[in-house]
Design a protein around this motif. Structure first.
Motif, PDB file in Angstrom:
ATOM      1  N   ARG A  37       0.803  -1.231   0.000  1.00 49.73           N
ATOM      2  CA  ARG A  37       0.000   0.000   0.000  1.00 49.73           C
ATOM      3  C   ARG A  37       0.830   1.273   0.000  1.00 49.73           C
ATOM      4  O   ARG A  37       0.306   2.345  -0.282  1.00 49.73           O
ATOM      5  CB  ARG A  37      -0.920   0.028   1.230  1.00 49.73           C
ATOM      6  N   ARG A  40       4.576  10.013   2.148  1.00 56.04           N
ATOM      7  CA  ARG A  40       3.495  10.226   3.107  1.00 56.04           C
ATOM      8  C   ARG A  40       2.866   8.886   3.546  1.00 56.04           C
ATOM      9  O   ARG A  40       2.616   8.679   4.731  1.00 56.04           O
ATOM     10  CB  ARG A  40       2.438  11.119   2.431  1.00 56.04           C
ATOM     11  N   GLU A  76       2.793   7.357   7.322  1.00 55.89           N
ATOM     12  CA  GLU A  76       1.510   7.010   7.932  1.00 55.89           C
ATOM     13  C   GLU A  76       1.494   5.527   8.333  1.00 55.89           C
ATOM     14  O   GLU A  76       1.118   5.173   9.448  1.00 55.89           O
ATOM     15  CB  GLU A  76       0.373   7.311   6.938  1.00 55.89           C
ATOM     16  N   LEU A  77       1.916   4.657   7.411  1.00 54.77           N
ATOM     17  CA  LEU A  77       1.801   3.217   7.647  1.00 54.77           C
ATOM     18  C   LEU A  77       2.877   2.684   8.595  1.00 54.77           C
ATOM     19  O   LEU A  77       2.808   1.547   9.035  1.00 54.77           O
ATOM     20  CB  LEU A  77       1.826   2.466   6.307  1.00 54.77           C
ATOM     21  N   SER A 103       3.460   4.483  11.397  1.00 55.53           N
ATOM     22  CA  SER A 103       3.220   5.311  12.585  1.00 55.53           C
ATOM     23  C   SER A 103       3.186   4.482  13.870  1.00 55.53           C
ATOM     24  O   SER A 103       3.337   5.026  14.954  1.00 55.53           O
ATOM     25  CB  SER A 103       1.928   6.112  12.435  1.00 55.53           C
ATOM     26  N   GLY A 104       3.024   3.169  13.746  1.00 57.15           N
ATOM     27  CA  GLY A 104       2.990   2.329  14.940  1.00 57.15           C
ATOM     28  C   GLY A 104       4.372   1.953  15.472  1.00 57.15           C
ATOM     29  O   GLY A 104       4.468   1.236  16.466  1.00 57.15           O
ATOM     30  N   ILE A 118       7.697   3.497  16.956  1.00 56.46           N
ATOM     31  CA  ILE A 118       8.271   4.738  17.460  1.00 56.46           C
ATOM     32  C   ILE A 118       9.786   4.582  17.648  1.00 56.46           C
ATOM     33  O   ILE A 118      10.258   3.532  18.084  1.00 56.46           O
ATOM     34  CB  ILE A 118       7.575   5.116  18.789  1.00 56.46           C
TER      35      ILE A 118
END
Lengths: 300, 182
Positions: free
Chosen positions: B137, B142, B146-147, B149-150, B152
């Motif tokens: 995907r 960007r 976003e993908l 974001s889990g 850190i």
């Protein structure tokens, strides 16, 4: 600190029938465990009071999304990833995918389930406002049979629901409308949290408004994080229906919404901030409606 | 096979519950059978029972992504997953990505781009990226941000992590026959 591992039990019946039989035999003793994205966090914090669980995550009967002429029906184990991948939901119910994409990170979205989100009954959950705005129903199943309840009547108080102890959330149904049947539709989903990703919301907002010309023919507006339950603001909806978008009394209807919400101070935010954000999100909705009507008339 | 670790408890009932579930997992290509307490997370199974300590325990409640592993190719947080609920599944951890001395393309890209400082989040980042590539995907920078974001990174190596991912994505688009180089 994490709770003591040996104090907790998990049983794994192989089928829905066996799970329901267990729930009927010992009502309230076994709590269903699906993706675990809520339960395991409480467990990790050493605060999981309930100790007996029944694994439902492997039940094939609760998976899959079925699209028919009149509804989209989602198995309770539909994950947030599944929601985002379903094209009919993307086209007709875009707030479902938006809410799912803002629930945790990707690894959480692969595990967390819609049924678990509903059964967990947190007033700060992300999908429930969208489900309310789309007038969803929830299927509850027990050995006594299955019944459908309107999601608007599902939550009865803080973390309490109409689900009986022997019942399992098995399906969620979102009614479809015939294309063009109610004019055009405006969807608005907003999640307001401390940061953009990986945060639990302070306030969430979902609205589904049908407009015929400039007149509002139907409105469902729901908020999370502003009451003991995810809340449909029915008086606000009532003030919107029949009104003309171009002459909308934003201040008066905003005041109605403000009276309907009962936010509290807690670890995530203050009542004052939540009330203000709820009011501002309503103003944003009215701007969106005006822009929608303006663009519509240009197109004609 | 490593002997199962038994938790000590004063509670007799709890003693009875401990270590009574049999779980079979295929971990990094090897079939592994263990008898564990049902409430053992996949993360604890890997680290405490099998000494596969490449998978890290960060927050232990699903927020940081350090424990990301692949279960049947899908990335999940091992800390939020009870191992018995994944019975029969294929688990891939950071230890299972390389083929002998031949590093996985994502591992190579991390070295090329210096995509870490302390390294604690790195195994989770890399497993998450392998999952991301499989999902197909991520098309833009960007999307990547976003993908991912889990996962850190407290050192803040994000810019280099994104650069490493984009290197692999570019390379993958030129070699259609899979992620792994010959």
């Amino acid at each position: 600190m994490r709770a003591h591992v040996a104090s907790y039990d998990l049983v794994q019946p192989g089928s829905l029938r066996e799970v329901l039989t267990l729930l009927a035999r010992e009502p309230g003793v076994y709590r269903p465990l699906a993706g675990g994205t809520d339960v395991m966090v409480v467990y990790a914090g050493g605060k999981l009071a309930h100790t007996k669980f029944v694994d439902v995550h492997g039940l094939r009967e609760l998976r899959g999304i079925v699209v028919t002429d009149d509804a989209v029906t989602l198995g309770a184990l539909t994950t947030y990833t599944d929601v985002q991948a379903e094209p009919t939901l993307g086209r007709e119910f875009p707030m479902m995918g938006q809410a799912a994409s803002e629930t945790g990170g990707w690894a959480i979205q692969n595990r967390g389930t819609l049924g678990g989100n509903i059964a967990n009954a947190s007033p700060a959950a992300d999908s429930p406002p969208a489900l309310l705005a789309y007038d969803a129903s929830v299927e509850l199943t027990s050995t006594r049979g299955a019944r459908w309840v309107s999601y608007a009547t599902y939550h009865t108080g803080y973390k309490t629901t109409v689900r009986a102890e022997d019942e399992l959330v098995t399906r969620v149904r979102i009614p479809r409308i015939a294309p063009g049947a109610q004019g055009s539709r405006v969807h608005m989903f907003r999640k307001v949290g401390p940061r953009k990703a990986q945060a639990i919301s302070k306030v969430s907002f979902a609205a589904c408004v049908d407009v015929d010309g400039t007149r509002i023919t139907s409105a469902r507006v729901a908020l999370g994080g502003v009451a003991p339950v995810v809340l449909r603001v029915v008086a606000t909806e009532g003030a919107l229906v029949g009104a003309d978008v171009t002459t909308l009394d934003v201040a008066a209807i905003g005041a109605t919404l403000s009276r309907e919400v009962t936010p509290i101070d807690d670890i995530r935010s203050t009542a004052r901030y939540r009330r203000r954000v709820a009011e501002n999100l309503f103003v944003e909705l009215t701007r969106k409606l005006k822009a929608h009507v303006g663009l519509g008339s240009q197109a004609r | 096979m490593v002997a199962p670790h038994v938790d000590v408890s004063n509670d007799e009932h709890a003693e009875l519950l401990a270590c009574r579930s049999l779980v079979t997992l295929r971990i990094n290509g090897r079939e592994t059978k263990l008898t564990i307490a049902p409430w053992t997370t996949l993360l604890d199974l890997l680290r405490e029972h099998l000494d596969l300590t490449g998978t890290k325990k960060g927050c232990d409640n699903g927020q940081c992504g350090a424990c990301t592993v692949l279960v049947d190719g899908t990335r999940i947080n091992a800390c939020l997953t009870l191992a018995v609920t994944k019975d029969g599944s294929e688990v891939t951890t950071i230890e299972g990505l390389s083929a002998g001395d031949q590093l996985h393309p994502v591992q190579k890209a991390f070295i090329e781009r210096d995509a870490f400082q302390c390294g604690y989040c790195t195994p989770g980042q890399i497993c998450s990226i392998v999952g991301l590539l499989r999902e197909g995907r991520a098309k833009t920078t960007r999307d990547v941000r976003e993908l991912m974001s889990g996962n850190i990174c407290r050192c803040g190596a994000y810019a280099n992590i994104v650069a490493a991912i984009e290197d692999v994505l570019t390379e993958a688009s030129h070699t259609p026959d899979g992620e792994r180089e010959p």
